[in-house]
Design an enzyme around this catalytic site. Structure first.
Site, PDB file in Angstrom:
ATOM      1  N   GLU A 165      11.132 -23.262  13.101  1.00 52.60           N
ATOM      2  CA  GLU A 165      11.299 -22.555  14.262  1.00 52.60           C
ATOM      3  C   GLU A 165      10.065 -22.460  15.361  1.00 52.60           C
ATOM      4  O   GLU A 165      10.134 -22.065  16.217  1.00 52.60           O
ATOM      5  CB  GLU A 165      11.936 -20.936  14.165  1.00 52.60           C
ATOM      6  CG  GLU A 165      13.446 -20.919  13.775  1.00 52.60           C
ATOM      7  CD  GLU A 165      13.364 -21.347  12.355  1.00 52.60           C
ATOM      8  OE1 GLU A 165      14.668 -21.836  12.180  1.00 52.60           O
ATOM      9  OE2 GLU A 165      12.819 -21.061  11.538  1.00 52.60           O
ATOM     10  N   THR A 171      11.421 -27.786   6.932  1.00 51.04           N
ATOM     11  CA  THR A 171      10.604 -27.112   5.793  1.00 51.04           C
ATOM     12  C   THR A 171      11.425 -26.769   4.606  1.00 51.04           C
ATOM     13  O   THR A 171      12.767 -26.470   4.795  1.00 51.04           O
ATOM     14  CB  THR A 171      10.088 -25.813   6.502  1.00 51.04           C
ATOM     15  OG1 THR A 171      11.338 -25.081   7.017  1.00 51.04           O
ATOM     16  CG2 THR A 171       8.864 -25.950   7.626  1.00 51.04           C
ATOM     17  N   ASN A 187      15.989 -27.101   8.784  1.00 52.99           N
ATOM     18  CA  ASN A 187      16.423 -27.363  10.209  1.00 52.99           C
ATOM     19  C   ASN A 187      15.448 -28.156  10.847  1.00 52.99           C
ATOM     20  O   ASN A 187      14.231 -28.211  10.328  1.00 52.99           O
ATOM     21  CB  ASN A 187      16.862 -25.993  10.902  1.00 52.99           C
ATOM     22  CG  ASN A 187      15.736 -25.127  11.061  1.00 52.99           C
ATOM     23  OD1 ASN A 187      15.768 -24.039  10.125  1.00 52.99           O
ATOM     24  ND2 ASN A 187      14.977 -25.193  12.012  1.00 52.99           N
ATOM     25  N   ASP A 208      20.735 -25.728  13.331  1.00 53.33           N
ATOM     26  CA  ASP A 208      20.166 -24.471  12.054  1.00 53.33           C
ATOM     27  C   ASP A 208      21.059 -24.492  10.668  1.00 53.33           C
ATOM     28  O   ASP A 208      20.980 -23.748  10.130  1.00 53.33           O
ATOM     29  CB  ASP A 208      19.779 -23.256  12.455  1.00 53.33           C
ATOM     30  CG  ASP A 208      18.927 -22.463  11.646  1.00 53.33           C
ATOM     31  OD1 ASP A 208      18.003 -23.120  10.848  1.00 53.33           O
ATOM     32  OD2 ASP A 208      19.056 -21.201  11.418  1.00 53.33           O
ATOM     33  N   LYS A 256      24.341 -23.922   4.764  1.00 52.26           N
ATOM     34  CA  LYS A 256      24.817 -23.303   5.899  1.00 52.26           C
ATOM     35  C   LYS A 256      26.122 -23.787   6.610  1.00 52.26           C
ATOM     36  O   LYS A 256      26.935 -23.085   7.351  1.00 52.26           O
ATOM     37  CB  LYS A 256      23.712 -23.008   6.946  1.00 52.26           C
ATOM     38  CG  LYS A 256      22.641 -21.996   6.729  1.00 52.26           C
ATOM     39  CD  LYS A 256      21.890 -21.884   7.939  1.00 52.26           C
ATOM     40  CE  LYS A 256      20.893 -20.895   7.775  1.00 52.26           C
ATOM     41  NZ  LYS A 256      19.906 -20.847   9.056  1.00 52.26           N
ATOM     42  N   CYS A 287      13.255  -9.703  15.777  1.00 59.35           N
ATOM     43  CA  CYS A 287      12.577  -8.579  15.116  1.00 59.35           C
ATOM     44  C   CYS A 287      13.472  -7.257  15.563  1.00 59.35           C
ATOM     45  O   CYS A 287      13.816  -6.211  14.751  1.00 59.35           O
ATOM     46  CB  CYS A 287      11.134  -8.231  15.207  1.00 59.35           C
ATOM     47  SG  CYS A 287      10.271  -9.672  14.131  1.00 59.35           S
ATOM     48  N   MET A 333       2.850  -6.355  14.881  1.00 53.40           N
ATOM     49  CA  MET A 333       3.072  -6.481  16.221  1.00 53.40           C
ATOM     50  C   MET A 333       1.941  -7.106  16.834  1.00 53.40           C
ATOM     51  O   MET A 333       1.198  -6.391  17.469  1.00 53.40           O
ATOM     52  CB  MET A 333       3.388  -5.205  16.581  1.00 53.40           C
ATOM     53  CG  MET A 333       3.728  -5.212  18.121  1.00 53.40           C
ATOM     54  SD  MET A 333       5.230  -6.080  18.443  1.00 53.40           S
ATOM     55  CE  MET A 333       5.078  -6.556  20.202  1.00 53.40           C
TER      56      MET A 333
END
Length: 714
Positions: free
Chosen positions: A207, A264, A284, A329, A356, A640, A680
């Site tokens: 991603e 990956t 993906n 994906d 998937k 997140c 963060m």
């Protein structure tokens, strides 16, 4: 060294203690000699009932144990023998290894812990000190799925891309190799495999504009022996690339290498020793949307493919692509399993996968020939699989990048099945699939641009599919999103039975000779079902979502069951927030749980989940700020902190955060990165201060919406 709490089962029951253990004391607790794990051990692992030597128990990755002391007749007597609290409250996905009476498990943040497998006494622990800033590179939580064993060593892949060898007796680091370009957003969450002294490891990050590969390292020295790239590189590499990449290059268009390409190898592998073939699952594309990745289409090899390699050299042998030209994906990194099945009167050596895209595949593992395929969950992106070509028959509207119109796909980006391992019961001839029933809206974004600075680079508008605040719509969406344990007949390609769950993201599976299949659930239970009909025979309240797969082993004539519990992963962090609001939030209490017959241990009382109230400042922003903040939140924050700012219990729910009260504090954290070491990072390279303030105004707007609904009883 604070090892936290541990619980040891003994004849008198459970003894619980708070343990402050020094390194010297730990060394004294470890046996002086540790048996070596060699090729013969791994080749015969399926017959080794005492141990669990490799990720899937054996090279075939069947996750079946013939142990039958715990069986359908007595599983109701299964009790808690001991437990160990983990020191990090994030998603726990690891498969423990058990070797010579010792249990080894990884936790979130790539830590490793060793215990006496019968008593739970802690032996040693290892912390690779992964920088907190690495968390933003991980699409799907700071998880780790396990270690591998060879000789007297354990091998760990860390979130920041290192492959580390540890002394199995002491936990001391033997060698460490960086396997990725750490300036890029590569991560490692999967468990390594070892074949003939070669440690095989892949990585994640598709991603985030990366290029996928899998590598082999010498177990003794850490020297890299070979590397297999899954997608072709830049044009200047064409003259020197191997034949498999030259062939793949013909299936790509545009300037894909500038966006990494993806592909990956972040999880599944299996090995057939007789054929000497290593099977890897490829992920993906980068970005998801093929219209940006490879304008004009093409199959984009070897994305979403199963690839067979020679483990000694990394040489390509064959491939089967489950989703040509992937734009959804639909990874093929899901669990790969080997078995011998009688099909049409002939015993076939097969490879099985439920990736998937929603189809279950049975493939000849020597040649890559497709034997059969059928959808194991509902799907709407194809009219089926063309058995002559092996290709899905894609409905035109599913290619949203070509049409420019949104497409709501079933399954969605979470897949009909994600990373959670399946299990196979050879006597019953059934594969047990932890299935997901969920849709996802793919909304193409005009003039989309990649962002190498932590932007989620998927080529769609991630905010356009947010669920609205309307409680009826959210409740309906949650009700339509389910999970199941599906008993699948791979020969007949049909469902035999299922256990239906109210939500997705339930744990991996284990099948045993006792006529049982074990699985943890998102609702916080560990359960045993009959392999014949799915009847629930035992349940234990784990107090937290269980997403990891269980294992079983035998020591001194007693069979044990072990599982790592701890709610987390991408589903709880991203869409899980709104789903949990319907059925009740699930909290993270990360623990290793170990069971045996007749044990009577108990967990501490389940703590009450305490959540901050919805008490935001008054919204004083503008419509323009909300629009800008909605888009940027979707791209930079939602993975997140949750869909439409409805957060989970694992990471802060920003609607409930006191940080909303102060623009200055918000800027210090979100712009400057004041909390970088806690995961963060600051987004100053991607977003201006004004855009970051717009995100705050969006969250304030959403918090006030939900507070009003809450006060009205919505």
């Amino acid at each position: 060294m604070n090892l936290g709490k541990w619980a040891a089962g003994a004849a008198m029951g459970i003894a619980l203690a708070s343990c402050q253990t020094t390194g010297e004391e730990l060394a004294q607790a470890v046996p002086a000699q540790v048996g070596s794990v060699d090729g013969a051990d791994l080749l015969s692992a399926a017959a080794n009932n005492a141990n669990w030597l490799t990720y899937g128990r054996d090279y075939a990755e069947q996750r079946y144990s013939p142990l039958a002391q715990i069986n359908a007749g007595n599983v109701g007597q299964l009790g808690l023998a001991w437990y160990a609290d983990m020191d990090t409250a994030r998603g726990q996905e690891a498969t423990p290894l058990v070797i010579d009476g010792q249990l080894f498990v990884t936790t979130a943040w790539s830590k490793v812990k060793a215990y006496d497998a019968t008593t739970g006494a802690p032996l040693w622990e290892y912390d690779p000190q992964v920088p907190g800033a690495t968390a933003v590179k991980a699409c799907c939580d700071v998880v780790n799925r396990g270690v591998a064993a060879w000789g007297d060593k354990l091998f760990l892949g860390t979130l920041d891309g290192r492959l580390i060898a540890l002394d199995r007796a002491t936990g001391e680091e033997v060698w460490s190799e960086v396997t990725v370009d750490q300036s890029m957003a590569y991560t490692i969450t999967g468990a390594p495999r070892v074949i003939d002294g070669k440690v095989i490891i892949g990585n994640g990050g598709a991603e985030y504009t990366t290029r996928g590969y899998v590598s082999a390292y010498d177990a003794e020295t850490g020297e890299m022996l070979w590397r297999f790239y899954t997608v072709p590189g830049a044009p200047d590499e064409a003259a020197s690339e191997p034949a498999h990449l030259a062939a793949a290059r013909e299936t790509w268009n545009g300037e894909w290498w500038k966006l990494g390409g993806g592909g990956t190898v972040w999880d599944s592998m299996a090995y057939d020793a007789e054929l000497d073939l290593l099977y890897i699952g490829v992920g993906n594309g980068s970005p998801w949307n093929q219209a940006y990745r490879s304008p004009g289409g093409g199959d984009n090899l070897y994305l979403s493919s199963i690839v067979a390699l020679r483990p000694s050299t990394g040489e390509y042998v064959w491939h089967y692509q489950t989703t040509p030209g992937d734009t959804w994906d639909f990874t093929a990194t899901q669990h790969i399993m080997l078995a011998d099945l009688e099909i049409d009167g002939e015993v076939r050596e097969v490879l099985m996968q439920a990736p998937k895209n929603g189809f279950f595949y049975v493939i000849d593992r020597a040649t890559g020939e497709l034997i059969s395929a059928n959808n194991y969950v509902a799907q709407n992106w194809t009219t089926g699989i063309d058995m002559e070509t092996g290709r899905p028959i894609v409905v035109p509207e599913a290619r949203y990048g070509d049409t420019g119109a949104p497409f709501v796909s079933t399954p969605g980006a979470g897949g009909g099945h994600n990373w959670h391992p399946m299990a196979y019961h050879p006597a019953e001839g059934l594969v047990f699939i932890p299935a997901i029933e969920a849709a996802f809206p793919y909304v193409p974004e005009e003039d989309w641009e990649p962002d190498p600075n932590y932007g989620f680079n998927v080529g769609i508008d991630q905010s356009a599919g947010f669920l609205p605040a309307d409680p009826e719509i959210r409740a309906a969406s949650a009700a339509a999103t389910k999970g199941a344990l599906i008993a699948w007949d791979p020969v007949a390609q049909e469902e035999r039975w299922r256990v239906q769950y109210p939500g997705p993201w339930n744990g991996g599976a284990l099948a045993t000779g006792g006529g049982l299949v074990f699985q943890g659930t998102a609702a916080g239970n560990m359960a045993a079902y009959s392999v014949t009909d799915g009847a629930e025979l035992w349940r234990f309240r784990a107090q937290t979502g269980v997403v990891a797969p269980p294992i079983t082993y035998m020591i001194d004539g007693e069979q044990y069951l072990a599982v790592l519990a701890g709610w987390g992963g991408i589903w709880p962090l991203a869409p899980g927030g709104f789903l949990n609001e319907t059925s009740g939030p699930v909290q993270n209490i990360s623990r290793l749980l170990v069971f045996k017959l007749g044990a009577s241990g108990e967990l501490p009382p389940e703590p009450e989940l305490v959540r901050l109230p919805l008490d935001p400042p008054a919204f004083r922003g503008s419509e323009e700020q909300v629009a800008s903040g909605t888009y940027d939140y979707g791209r930079y924050c939602a993975a997140c902190h949750g869909d439409n700012a409805v957060g989970s219990t694992v990471l802060p729910d920003l609607r409930r955060s006191a940080v909303l009260q102060s623009e200055q504090v918000w800027q210090t954290i979100v712009h400057d990165g004041a909390l970088e070491q806690r995961g963060m990072v600051g987004f100053s390279k991607s977003l201006s201060a004004d855009r970051i303030e717009a995100i705050r105004q969006f969250v304030i707007f959403r918090a006030n919406q939900d507070k009003e609904l809450e006060q009205r009883g919505g």
